[in-house]
Design a protein around this motif. Sequence first.
Motif, PDB file in Angstrom:
ATOM      1  N   ASP A 165       2.075  32.517 -75.293  1.00 15.59           N
ATOM      2  CA  ASP A 165       1.224  32.631 -73.594  1.00 15.59           C
ATOM      3  C   ASP A 165       2.482  34.469 -73.033  1.00 15.59           C
TER       4      ASP A 165
ATOM      5  N   MET B  83       0.952  36.886 -74.977  1.00 13.46           N
ATOM      6  CA  MET B  83      -0.362  36.831 -74.850  1.00 13.46           C
ATOM      7  C   MET B  83       0.276  38.348 -73.648  1.00 13.46           C
TER       8      MET B  83
ATOM      9  N   LEU C  29       0.246  41.652 -74.314  1.00 16.28           N
ATOM     10  CA  LEU C  29      -1.456  42.017 -75.410  1.00 16.28           C
ATOM     11  C   LEU C  29      -1.855  42.244 -73.533  1.00 16.28           C
ATOM     12  N   ARG C  30      -2.055  41.427 -72.894  1.00 13.59           N
ATOM     13  CA  ARG C  30      -3.105  41.407 -71.579  1.00 13.59           C
ATOM     14  C   ARG C  30      -2.817  43.142 -70.806  1.00 13.59           C
TER      15      ARG C  30
ATOM     16  N   ARG D  45      -4.529  45.481 -73.481  1.00 11.52           N
ATOM     17  CA  ARG D  45      -6.139  45.601 -72.998  1.00 11.52           C
ATOM     18  C   ARG D  45      -6.549  45.689 -71.872  1.00 11.52           C
ATOM     19  N   ASP D  46      -5.708  45.820 -70.710  1.00 11.51           N
ATOM     20  CA  ASP D  46      -6.154  46.072 -69.534  1.00 11.51           C
ATOM     21  C   ASP D  46      -5.855  47.997 -69.352  1.00 11.51           C
TER      22      ASP D  46
ATOM     23  N   ARG E  65      -6.852  31.940 -78.811  1.00  7.89           N
ATOM     24  CA  ARG E  65      -5.943  32.736 -77.910  1.00  7.89           C
ATOM     25  C   ARG E  65      -6.186  34.246 -77.744  1.00  7.89           C
ATOM     26  N   PHE E  66      -7.104  34.693 -79.342  1.00  3.93           N
ATOM     27  CA  PHE E  66      -6.551  36.758 -79.347  1.00  3.93           C
ATOM     28  C   PHE E  66      -8.055  36.659 -78.929  1.00  3.93           C
TER      29      PHE E  66
ATOM     30  N   GLU F 115      -9.522  35.419 -76.703  1.00  2.00           N
ATOM     31  CA  GLU F 115     -10.054  35.338 -75.089  1.00  2.00           C
ATOM     32  C   GLU F 115      -9.696  36.311 -74.456  1.00  2.00           C
ATOM     33  N   LEU F 116      -9.027  37.286 -75.751  1.00  2.50           N
ATOM     34  CA  LEU F 116      -8.148  38.573 -75.113  1.00  2.50           C
ATOM     35  C   LEU F 116      -9.195  39.599 -74.869  1.00  2.50           C
ATOM     36  N   HIS F 117     -10.767  39.151 -75.496  1.00  2.00           N
ATOM     37  CA  HIS F 117     -12.254  39.844 -76.445  1.00  2.00           C
ATOM     38  C   HIS F 117     -11.520  41.096 -76.894  1.00  2.00           C
ATOM     39  N   PRO F 118     -10.706  41.667 -77.932  1.00  2.00           N
ATOM     40  CA  PRO F 118     -10.888  42.628 -78.129  1.00  2.00           C
ATOM     41  C   PRO F 118     -12.524  42.966 -79.163  1.00  2.00           C
TER      42      PRO F 118
END
Lengths: 343, 217
Positions: A209, A213, A216-217, A220-221, A245-246, A248-251
């Motif tokens: 994480d 993560m 990546l968050r 994503r933001d 987990r990937f 959960e990033l909702h790509p």
Amino acid sequence: MDNLYLKLASKGHRAPIATDLVLHERPDPEAVLLDGGRLGEVVIETADRFGTPLAIPLMDLRVEKEALLSAMGIAAASIPGYHFEEPPPPIDDVAPTPRMEATCEGIARVADVPALLPMGMCIGPFSLMTKLVSDPITPVYMAGTGATAEEDEDVDTLEKCLQLGLPLILQYIEAQVDAGARAMIVCEPAANMVYFSPNQLAESFGIFDRYVMDGLRQIRDLLARRGVDFILHDCGELTDGMVRRFGELHPAMLSLGSSRVLWEDAALLPKDVVLYGNLPSKRFFAKDLSTAQVEAAACDLLGRMQAADHPFVLGSECDILSVSGSEAEITSKIEAFLHAKNS
Amino acid sequence: MRTVKAPNDMSEILNTLTESIKAGKRKDAKAATEQALSENIDPQQILAALTMGMDDVGRRFKANEIFVPEVLVAARSMKSSMELLEPVLAESGYTPDHTVIIGTVEGDLHDIGKNLVAMMLKGANFSVVDLGTNVGAQAFVEAAQTHKASLIGLSALLTTTMTAMREAVALFREQGLAAKVMIGGAPITEQFAQDIGADGYATDAASSVDLARSLVA
């Protein structure tokens, strides 16, 4: 339905990541890399040849390292093999390299073609870090056991490299979006079981994480703020927890390697995350993987994904690199999966 | 006067050393090696204890019980012990039976797989000369001749660079090298190994030890 990827999936769309193949048909591929207009033409030709609206750029994950180390005054010839042996100093400004500028110009050229979706590409922060230190695996593991940057210089170096890379990646993404990219493929192939022990992750995902993560968050933001689609690519060997987990990033789209069982992964992901890829394209050059086998694998995968009722775009597990002397072999396998019947 | 350790005490120290390697506990491995040396335990017995630890690591890696990070941490522990042990072994005139020249082929800068294989081979008591990455075929030839190598290990990660293996193996044959050639890396297949005339192909680092042992047997 205004989500392009869901729309493509519902139509049974297929697309390879094959820009490198077309690039190497040019007599001077190295020169093309520095010429935005010609690079854009290569991307357009690739999309046209393989019948996809996805204008996938070249997957070259050396670009960011080159920019970072050039800005730090490292000689060009030393950059590919350069590793930090101690924590690197912070750096205020990283100027875009000629390669980056050409990539952005290429995206702008693609953006002139209404039928295509101009896409950008960048390396993920964790994968960039792994290119900056000689042994990233041991400090990741040690950090997972609780070793801190204060206690362990290797962990300190790793964390400083992560901090160094992320702003550059965000800056490069902004530049590509400014040039016209409407989707960004973020490649994080090093976030895998080689770098993270599944035994350690079974106890806690904390280190994954923190090191994968979190970066990546932030990406994503940024993409969400800019209204750009987030596409995540990781062709490494992954655990189910990593895939979850990937998700959960909702790509908009998640591109995975051939080691994954995609129809089982479907159960780990939100229903609107389109799965992409998975055919073993790293072996397309090999004659012992026959065209018929690729076609059969494509049919099987399409059928199983349909049964799993999860949106899916059939494609290659990674960038299909041009291998001198094997171009026809590789192309025959791309054609095989593009035209495989849906069983 | 030199005092020889009683067998029970000795086996306890060596067992601690083996277990430290298996668990990747570098400080414990180093301390056990120091203790073993200070107790005048035969350096070859100390080496055998280290090798036993790494053999177990390789076995568990092959069985998917442990993964690359645990192997690296174990190898790091082994390295710490070997730094203490090697001068003593050299003093006693001991040298490993076989030398392996290893490197990533020309044009390829990836080294994780190659490093893993090098560590596993060292753990299996091969003398390993690691030429690094982006190594030209001629450099392998020269190193193999200089070190009288029994084996050459070629690594490549990319489909675009593995073709350099073909050229390297052709040069080795042309130069009449006695060393056997083993290859590995993500895109490599058994068929490719046969096509280019390599003597063997290993799918992973642990298997490379079995392959190396079979090639020099």
